[in-house]
Design a protein around this motif. Structure first.
Motif, PDB file in Angstrom:
ATOM      1  N   GLN A  22       0.867  -1.239  -0.120  1.00  0.00           N
ATOM      2  CA  GLN A  22       0.046   0.078  -0.074  1.00  0.00           C
ATOM      3  C   GLN A  22       0.840   1.209   0.162  1.00  0.00           C
ATOM      4  OE1 GLN A  22      -2.994   0.127  -0.752  1.00  0.00           O
ATOM      5  NE2 GLN A  22      -3.316  -2.192  -0.409  1.00  0.00           N
ATOM      6  N   TYR A  27       0.551   4.119  -2.829  1.00  0.00           N
ATOM      7  CA  TYR A  27       0.617   5.534  -2.525  1.00  0.00           C
ATOM      8  C   TYR A  27       1.596   6.420  -3.085  1.00  0.00           C
ATOM      9  CZ  TYR A  27       0.328   9.497   0.948  1.00  0.00           C
ATOM     10  OH  TYR A  27       0.180  10.731   1.436  1.00  0.00           O
ATOM     11  N   LEU A  35      -1.839   6.686   5.164  1.00  0.00           N
ATOM     12  CA  LEU A  35      -2.557   5.609   4.461  1.00  0.00           C
ATOM     13  C   LEU A  35      -3.899   5.629   4.723  1.00  0.00           C
ATOM     14  CD1 LEU A  35       0.248   2.884   4.641  1.00  0.00           C
ATOM     15  CD2 LEU A  35      -0.612   4.194   2.721  1.00  0.00           C
ATOM     16  N   TYR A  77      -5.966   3.733   1.939  1.00  0.00           N
ATOM     17  CA  TYR A  77      -5.236   2.731   1.389  1.00  0.00           C
ATOM     18  C   TYR A  77      -5.527   1.504   2.346  1.00  0.00           C
ATOM     19  CZ  TYR A  77      -3.356   5.650  -2.005  1.00  0.00           C
ATOM     20  OH  TYR A  77      -3.004   6.243  -3.321  1.00  0.00           O
TER      21      TYR A  77
END
Length: 103
Positions: free
Chosen positions: A52, A56, A70, A75
């Motif tokens: 993730q 990102y 996140l 995410y």
């Protein structure tokens, strides 16, 4: 007196003793394996968060500073801020690691 069939008190106590001994043997093994399972889950969680972080970085051209970055961008789920074993994770220069010293 009638000839009644059934278990005597001694037989029942012996059965309970055997069951108790079996439980005493198995419970420590179960807790040891539970810790192992949580540690493996933490390793898998760190890999998932790392992927993730990469997603990102691809979208935002910068690494997230914290796990909350996140979560706020969608995410990660809000409940996914710690490993299954309760340890915190950190993100440093795009690398996800388990924080030392947390329980």
């Amino acid at each position: 007196m009638k000839n009644e069939k059934g278990f005597t008190l001694i037989e029942m106590l012996i059965v309970l003793l055997v069951i108790s001994i079996l439980l005493l043997i198995t419970i420590p093994n179960i807790t040891k394996h539970n810790d192992n399972i949580n540690n493996k889950g933490c390793e898998a969680f760190v890999k998932m968060v790392q992927s993730q972080v990469q997603a990102y970085e691809i979208e935002h051209k910068a690494y997230p500073q914290t796990v909350n970055d996140l979560i706020s961008k969608g995410y990660l789920n809000p409940k996914e801020d710690k490993c299954p074993n309760g340890k915190d994770i950190t993100i440093t220069n795009g690398v996800v690691a388990v924080k030392d010293g947390s329980s």
